[in-house]
Scaffold this active site. Structure first.
Site, PDB file in Angstrom:
ATOM      1  N   HIS A  95       0.838  -1.202   0.000  1.00 52.65           N
ATOM      2  CA  HIS A  95       0.000   0.000   0.000  1.00 52.65           C
ATOM      3  C   HIS A  95       0.878   1.259   0.000  1.00 52.65           C
ATOM      4  CE1 HIS A  95      -3.277  -2.543   2.135  1.00 52.65           C
ATOM      5  NE2 HIS A  95      -3.743  -2.243   0.936  1.00 52.65           N
ATOM      6  N   CYS A 115      -2.612   0.362   9.560  1.00 50.96           N
ATOM      7  CA  CYS A 115      -3.650  -0.585   9.106  1.00 50.96           C
ATOM      8  C   CYS A 115      -4.609  -1.000  10.227  1.00 50.96           C
ATOM      9  CB  CYS A 115      -3.026  -1.868   8.575  1.00 50.96           C
ATOM     10  SG  CYS A 115      -1.598  -1.645   7.549  1.00 50.96           S
TER      11      CYS A 115
HETATM   12  N1  GLY Z   1      -2.617  -8.941   5.312  1.00 50.07           N
HETATM   13  C1  GLY Z   1      -3.071  -7.664   5.005  1.00 50.07           C
HETATM   14  C2  GLY Z   1      -3.479  -7.552   3.588  1.00 50.07           C
HETATM   15  O1  GLY Z   1      -2.827  -8.175   2.757  1.00 50.07           O
HETATM   16  O2  GLY Z   1      -4.408  -6.925   3.227  1.00 50.07           O
END
Ligand code: GLY
Length: 264
Positions: A172, A259
């Site tokens: 991300h 996250c």
């Molecule tokens: N494990 C977090 C994701 O890949 O979205």
């Protein structure tokens, strides 16, 4: 909700939402080769994470574990919370799409204006970085161009501006870049050379500590992952108070500090 502190013009957060990791966490998506997370340790680390959010002054809503979705403790990806609206995303990862269903009624308790991203647009909000009224939207394996354009359109409706950033090396956008406020941007790897970030005061995170580029500024503190002394020193040198939180079990699933919560 829309408060900015005068001295630092950084959005003040009052609330956070987290979801307790389920036992299915061990089956979460990952590209890391760090082994399976230890569930008991992950729960312990998650409790400490909640405490750190509270220490930053946030009221934390804790959602129960959802065993159907191994990655559902990474709540940040399923919604973008701005000072004016929330956008329920459509995760690019097939196994995560259903996570949006249960977060929607929770966010309705806090937001009047609620928007949705729908197929074929995909967005995970780990790809969206807020810099005051400007949002950087990463195009990644999880967020496609259609999704980025839709989010930008929604944000525009509420008076925000957006800038699109393509990324190749990390999961991300916020895996490799974090805005601390005061024009200071933590960055590593591919993000160090991007034109879109050239007007920031870049704080370069050394490659060997690249995981620590995922920090979060929460009110008077910068939360950083424990175990990254060079990053800690750099952030302190920039004048910030830090709170270190051990998230080693979440790192095994490519997850970071940002996250694990929605902050608004
Ligand atoms: N494990 C977090 C994701 O890949 O979205």
């Amino acid at each position: 909700m829309d408060e900015f502190t005068k001295e630092m013009k950084h959005r003040k957060f009052t609330k956070a939402i987290v979801r307790i990791p389920g036992m299915s966490l061990v089956n979460g998506l990952t590209t890391a080769s760090l082994g399976e997370p230890d569930y008991t340790k992950a729960l312990f680390q998650h409790e400490k994470y909640i405490k750190a959010l509270r220490d930053c002054g946030l009221e934390v809503t804790i959602l129960e574990a959802d065993e159907k979705y191994p990655d559902s403790c990474f709540v940040e990806d399923v919604a973008l919370c701005t000072s004016k609206c929330t956008v329920i995303t459509n995760p690019g990862a097939g196994s995560r799409k259903g996570e949006t269903e249960s977060i929607t009624p929770v966010l309705r308790q806090f937001f009047t204006d609620i928007e949705f991203i729908r197929e074929p647009a995909t967005v995970e909000a780990g790809d969206i970085m807020m810099v005051d009224d400007l949002f950087f939207i990463g195009i990644s394996e999880r967020t496609n161009m259609k999704g980025a354009i839709e989010v930008a359109g929604i944000l525009g409706k509420y008076g925000f501006t957006s800038s699109i950033v393509e990324l190749k090396e990390v999961l991300h956008l916020k895996t490799g870049v974090a805005y601390l406020g005061e024009n200071n941007l933590l960055a590593c790897g591919e993000f160090l050379q991007k034109d879109v970030f050239k007007n920031f005061n870049l704080i370069e995170i050394p490659e060997e500590e690249s995981y620590a580029a995922n920090c979060i500024r929460v009110n008077d503190f910068v939360m950083i992952p424990a175990g990254y002394p060079k990053t800690s020193k750099l952030i302190r040198a920039a004048g910030y108070k830090i709170l270190e939180v051990d998230v080693s079990e979440f790192r095994k699933l490519d997850g970071g500090l940002s996250c694990l919560s929605l902050r608004f």
